[in-house]
Design a protein around this motif. Structure first.
Motif, PDB file in Angstrom:
ATOM      1  N   TYR A  66       0.844  -1.212   0.000  1.00 37.31           N
ATOM      2  CA  TYR A  66       0.000   0.000   0.000  1.00 37.31           C
ATOM      3  C   TYR A  66       0.876   1.258   0.000  1.00 37.31           C
ATOM      4  CZ  TYR A  66      -2.712   3.697   2.362  1.00 37.31           C
ATOM      5  OH  TYR A  66      -3.283   4.888   2.729  1.00 37.31           O
ATOM      6  N   LYS A  67       1.866   1.273   0.839  1.00 38.95           N
ATOM      7  CA  LYS A  67       2.733   2.434   0.985  1.00 38.95           C
ATOM      8  C   LYS A  67       3.438   2.742  -0.343  1.00 38.95           C
ATOM      9  CE  LYS A  67       5.730   4.218   4.613  1.00 38.95           C
ATOM     10  NZ  LYS A  67       6.322   3.932   5.930  1.00 38.95           N
ATOM     11  N   GLU A  68       3.874   1.677  -0.958  1.00 40.23           N
ATOM     12  CA  GLU A  68       4.538   1.831  -2.246  1.00 40.23           C
ATOM     13  C   GLU A  68       3.596   2.458  -3.283  1.00 40.23           C
ATOM     14  OE1 GLU A  68       6.836  -1.579  -4.515  1.00 40.23           O
ATOM     15  OE2 GLU A  68       7.208  -1.570  -2.336  1.00 40.23           O
ATOM     16  N   ALA A  69       2.365   1.950  -3.272  1.00 38.18           N
ATOM     17  CA  ALA A  69       1.384   2.454  -4.230  1.00 38.18           C
ATOM     18  C   ALA A  69       1.116   3.937  -4.009  1.00 38.18           C
ATOM     19  CB  ALA A  69       0.084   1.652  -4.118  1.00 38.18           C
ATOM     20  N   VAL A  70       1.070   4.368  -2.723  1.00 43.98           N
ATOM     21  CA  VAL A  70       0.850   5.791  -2.430  1.00 43.98           C
ATOM     22  C   VAL A  70       2.034   6.604  -2.947  1.00 43.98           C
ATOM     23  CG1 VAL A  70       0.604   7.503  -0.598  1.00 43.98           C
ATOM     24  CG2 VAL A  70      -0.659   5.354  -0.461  1.00 43.98           C
ATOM     25  N   ARG A  71       3.231   6.088  -2.704  1.00 47.05           N
ATOM     26  CA  ARG A  71       4.437   6.811  -3.135  1.00 47.05           C
ATOM     27  C   ARG A  71       4.468   6.978  -4.647  1.00 47.05           C
ATOM     28  NH1 ARG A  71       8.612   3.748   0.730  1.00 47.05           N
ATOM     29  NH2 ARG A  71       8.333   5.046   2.594  1.00 47.05           N
ATOM     30  N   SER A  72       3.896   5.975  -5.309  1.00 47.05           N
ATOM     31  CA  SER A  72       3.864   6.075  -6.777  1.00 47.05           C
ATOM     32  C   SER A  72       2.757   7.010  -7.243  1.00 47.05           C
ATOM     33  CB  SER A  72       3.635   4.695  -7.408  1.00 47.05           C
ATOM     34  OG  SER A  72       4.255   3.698  -6.663  1.00 47.05           O
ATOM     35  N   GLY A  73       2.174   7.758  -6.308  1.00 43.26           N
ATOM     36  CA  GLY A  73       1.241   8.804  -6.718  1.00 43.26           C
ATOM     37  C   GLY A  73      -0.220   8.415  -6.657  1.00 43.26           C
ATOM     38  N   GLY A  74      -0.568   7.255  -6.042  1.00 40.66           N
ATOM     39  CA  GLY A  74      -1.975   6.863  -5.922  1.00 40.66           C
ATOM     40  C   GLY A  74      -2.679   7.666  -4.842  1.00 40.66           C
ATOM     41  N   ASN A  75      -3.994   7.653  -4.845  1.00 41.74           N
ATOM     42  CA  ASN A  75      -4.772   8.350  -3.811  1.00 41.74           C
ATOM     43  C   ASN A  75      -4.710   7.528  -2.526  1.00 41.74           C
ATOM     44  OD1 ASN A  75      -7.018   8.812  -2.063  1.00 41.74           O
ATOM     45  ND2 ASN A  75      -7.876  10.128  -3.659  1.00 41.74           N
ATOM     46  N   PRO A  76      -4.148   8.105  -1.439  1.00 42.24           N
ATOM     47  CA  PRO A  76      -3.933   7.320  -0.212  1.00 42.24           C
ATOM     48  C   PRO A  76      -5.242   6.757   0.354  1.00 42.24           C
ATOM     49  CG  PRO A  76      -2.888   9.487  -0.055  1.00 42.24           C
ATOM     50  CD  PRO A  76      -3.728   9.504  -1.304  1.00 42.24           C
ATOM     51  N   GLN A  77      -6.292   7.590   0.329  1.00 43.09           N
ATOM     52  CA  GLN A  77      -7.560   7.151   0.930  1.00 43.09           C
ATOM     53  C   GLN A  77      -8.166   5.981   0.162  1.00 43.09           C
ATOM     54  OE1 GLN A  77      -6.443   8.992   3.373  1.00 43.09           O
ATOM     55  NE2 GLN A  77      -6.680  10.784   2.020  1.00 43.09           N
ATOM     56  N   ALA A  78      -8.269   6.161  -1.134  1.00 42.89           N
ATOM     57  CA  ALA A  78      -8.898   5.128  -1.958  1.00 42.89           C
ATOM     58  C   ALA A  78      -8.099   3.826  -1.908  1.00 42.89           C
ATOM     59  CB  ALA A  78      -9.013   5.625  -3.401  1.00 42.89           C
ATOM     60  N   LEU A  79      -6.792   3.968  -1.980  1.00 49.58           N
ATOM     61  CA  LEU A  79      -5.957   2.767  -1.960  1.00 49.58           C
ATOM     62  C   LEU A  79      -6.079   2.004  -0.649  1.00 49.58           C
ATOM     63  CD1 LEU A  79      -2.706   4.052  -3.727  1.00 49.58           C
ATOM     64  CD2 LEU A  79      -4.318   2.330  -4.583  1.00 49.58           C
ATOM     65  N   TYR A  80      -6.176   2.762   0.477  1.00 48.52           N
ATOM     66  CA  TYR A  80      -6.301   2.127   1.792  1.00 48.52           C
ATOM     67  C   TYR A  80      -7.561   1.269   1.840  1.00 48.52           C
ATOM     68  CZ  TYR A  80      -6.665   1.538   6.850  1.00 48.52           C
ATOM     69  OH  TYR A  80      -6.768   1.004   8.094  1.00 48.52           O
ATOM     70  N   GLN A  81      -8.668   1.879   1.391  1.00 42.78           N
ATOM     71  CA  GLN A  81      -9.947   1.161   1.416  1.00 42.78           C
ATOM     72  C   GLN A  81      -9.891  -0.106   0.573  1.00 42.78           C
ATOM     73  OE1 GLN A  81     -12.204   1.818   3.508  1.00 42.78           O
ATOM     74  NE2 GLN A  81     -11.328   3.785   4.137  1.00 42.78           N
ATOM     75  N   GLU A  82      -9.157  -0.020  -0.472  1.00 40.00           N
ATOM     76  CA  GLU A  82      -9.114  -1.117  -1.423  1.00 40.00           C
ATOM     77  C   GLU A  82      -8.128  -2.192  -1.006  1.00 40.00           C
ATOM     78  OE1 GLU A  82      -8.554   0.490  -5.445  1.00 40.00           O
ATOM     79  OE2 GLU A  82      -7.401  -1.344  -5.814  1.00 40.00           O
ATOM     80  N   MET A  83      -6.943  -1.761  -0.612  1.00 41.13           N
ATOM     81  CA  MET A  83      -5.857  -2.718  -0.405  1.00 41.13           C
ATOM     82  C   MET A  83      -5.766  -3.268   1.012  1.00 41.13           C
ATOM     83  SD  MET A  83      -2.841  -0.778  -2.566  1.00 41.13           S
ATOM     84  CE  MET A  83      -1.648  -2.123  -2.375  1.00 41.13           C
TER      85      MET A  83
END
Lengths: 461, 461
Positions: free
Chosen positions: A11-28
């Motif tokens: 998840y952290k990696e995905a955020v660093r790559s510019g993803g939306n932190p909130q949406a990614l958290y809910q999903e991942m």
């Protein structure tokens, strides 16, 4: 656990790559976390079977979902604000439990406190979890203040919250998998401060037996031995005020011994050791006098009379205040008469003395001598008359007119509702009695040295 | 304000364009916000001159910086965890104030409570702001619980926090410029619950004067008129227990009137109206008897004797308990004697009756008749002897041996330290007195109908 750690890293990696932190958290991350808490929530120190849970709800519904699952109650109340109402549906859906919503203002500490109190009043007999995890600090504070305070009445209520062992400040989120529901200690109980407050108020009001009981309870609740010394002190005053001088003296000397021990040299009561020593010595004198019934023991008479007057001052019921004042006055008169070798209940008056006493009383009462009775055991007014005849410096010096005002109240002793009659004396009558008794006590003090204060020792907390 | 809004919009745009939200906030928004709070902090309801401020500190130092600036105190304590210690330097630098750090465990409610108590003990006489904005919920809760509770002793302490009127959930941050320092209401005070607790405990212990004072105070503090009715109730019992029947009756009838008014039909005391009516009617009977001094007023005698016995039961000091029991017994004996047309203080005995009484007493005491004295006013033992002679069904039925055990305590009335002597009766002696008085009262009840409970009404809260 390892699974969650791996998810978090991805998840952290995905955020660093510019993803939306909130949406990614809910999903991942979130689905795995909820699944885990449904199965085995992490509760510290151990899971409890709560029947009801109450939650404040702000902008972090995830933490509240975990708290609901951690508490595991079937009845769930949620204190939400207008803004956080939008999360209620999600709570219901994700926890699978019906939610009872209660809207409050987000800074309205009093409203939250009131709601919590109301819920406790309703569910006082079952275990209730009060969860302060989400919501504004004002909401959490209101819940905690109510929860901890009303545990006095509802000891099955517990204040809880979801903490995390690791916070990821880059993501501004607790690291998933480190959350745990913590059951908080009640600080009022741990430190015994509410009981201390009660004990102090009771002590200050002269309710020594009750104060002693609180102090005793606090020894157990806090594990702090210093409260036993306060217990002894309160017990000393309790016995003293019940006029049980031997018991009071025993408690007082025991306390002095303890305060001299190394462990208690810094005890707050040692700051008043000097006064305590004087009071214990007064108790010893009173005890010796009462045991020997020796009116020649002037320090002892002074100790008992001072105690009676003190109790009369503290007593707000006029009937009892009058009793104390009558007895203090009588005792002081008995002592003075004893100086002339006479006793009130066996005055052994010669016929000449009896006639003279009749005249002296007639003068005070403003009645003809033939109307004055002289009984075998002398009452208060007779004692005063006889002492005047015998030349007692203080009493012989008082003009008859001044004593006339007292005549009625002195003769009224036996008509009190608490003695043989139906009268309740007034505060003014009691005041006149006390006045004369205080004059006599002050006169005795001249001989015995400076008076000891009977006020209870300051507690120092 | 407009300037901050413009900054916020530009900041949000920059974050959307992929910038680091934290770094951008520090760079673009924060300096302007701090500058604004240094000049004119936003405090609700109004700025106060705090001398000391205490802050919990977690992972949001910005809010704490605003709280320090908003409180404006010169002495600043910060309760931090091991993790948040790293922010201390920043607090000092940005606020320009020396910081006194205190490390606590992040879930240790009790430790925070203890520290807050200690700081209040030290600075009790100056205004102290207790700020719960930052830190874990456990830290904030500990601070709030201590702060609100100890306001009883340190009324200059205020619990405060930095709230925001708008939270940007996309950025997970309060929108800059909408922050304000809120001085919280004390929920204990607003709702009067602590006072209610005190009043209830005092009432339950029979400390009615003190309970009445708390109820009165609560009317002002909460603006809730229902407490005045509790005040009247406590005042009724206070007067009753001081044996002031007229005053007690006045308070009780006034309360009954109020409870019948529309506004108070749902008052919790109305649930016990039935008992209250009976008690007020008892007070009326006692009042009428004492005013008329008419021993033929049996309901009145019963009311006063029952009260005396009740007070004797509640009184834990044996000396006073004995007084109540003696008087109850005497009153009940006086009433019985009155049925035979006799008075204790003017028995008008014929020489034959006096001789018979001497014999009857000799039998009870196990002494020769010549050793028995018969005074002009009859004492307790004489009353019993005379009633036996006159054929009182209850007393004549008791074997002399049973009464012999009571002889000593009946004769000891005058040797009590509170009457004319130096003795303190034991609990056992008092028990024997009460036993006989209760027998007589029960006999009187047979005639008067079911006895009214003198227990104070349940408060219903």
């Amino acid at each position: 656990m390892e699974e969650l750690q791996a998810l978090w890293d991805r998840y952290k990696e995905a955020v660093r790559s510019g993803g939306n932190p909130q949406a990614l958290y809910q999903e991942m991350v979130w689905p795995a976390l909820v699944a885990r808490w449904k199965e085995a929530p992490n509760v510290h120190p151990r899971r409890e079977a709560f029947a009801v849970s109450v939650h404040t709800l702000g902008t972090s519904p995830e933490a509240t979902i975990l708290a609901i699952l951690g508490a595991g109650a079937e009845r769930v109340y949620v204190l939400h604000t207008r803004e956080s109402a939008s999360y209620l549906e999600r709570l219901q859906k994700e926890t699978g439990k019906p939610i009872y919503p209660l809207e409050v203002g987000k800074s309205d500490v009093a409203a939250i406190y009131r709601e919590v109190k109301r819920i406790l009043d309703q569910h006082g007999d079952v275990p209730v979890a009060l969860d302060l995890t989400s919501g504004t600090k004002a909401m959490s504070a209101g819940l905690a203040v109510a929860g901890f305070f009303f545990r006095r009445f509802y000891p099955k209520a517990r204040v809880v919250y979801v903490d995390n062992e690791d916070y990821d400040s880059e993501l501004r989120r607790p690291r998933a998998g480190t959350e745990r529901l913590i059951i908080l200690q009640d600080p009022h109980e741990v430190l015994g401060e509410v009981d201390a407050l009660f004990a102090k108020e009771l002590y200050g009001r002269g309710e020594f037996a009750q104060a002693a009981r609180y102090f005793q309870k606090m020894v157990g609740a806090t594990g702090d031995g210093r409260w036993t010394l306060y217990q002894s002190l309160a017990e000393m005053y309790e016995a003293w005020h019940a006029l049980n001088f031997p018991e009071a003296h025993k408690k007082g000397s025991g306390l002095l011994d303890k305060l001299a021990q190394n462990a208690w040299l810094n005890h707050p009561l040692n700051r008043s050791r000097d006064l305590l020593e004087k009071q214990v010595s007064l108790l010893e004198a009173g005890k010796a006098f009462l045991e020997g019934k020796d009116l020649g023991h002037r320090r002892g008479v002074g100790a008992v009379a001072r105690t009676l007057l003190h109790l009369g001052e503290k007593e707000h019921r006029p009937l009892l205040a009058a009793l104390y004042a009558y007895r203090a006055l009588e005792l002081l008169l008995q002592e003075r008469l004893y100086r002339y070798g006479r006793l009130a209940d066996q005055p052994n008056l010669t016929p000449e003395e009896e006639a003279a006493l009749r005249n002296a009383l007639a003068e005070i009462l403003g009645e003809p001598p033939s109307a004055v009775e002289v009984p075998k055991k002398l009452g208060l007014l007779h004692l005063i008359g006889l002492l005047r005849l015998l030349g007692d410096p203080l009493l012989a010096g008082k003009p008859a007119g001044e004593l006339r005002g007292l005549g009625g109240v002195l003769q009224a002793r036996n008509t009190s509702l608490l003695i043989h009659g139906f009268e309740v004396p007034t505060g003014r009558q009691v005041g006149a009695l006390k006045g004369l008794a205080k004059d006599l006590l002050a006169d005795l003090d001249k001989e015995l040295g400076p008076a000891v204060s009977l006020e209870p020792l300051p507690l120092g907390f």
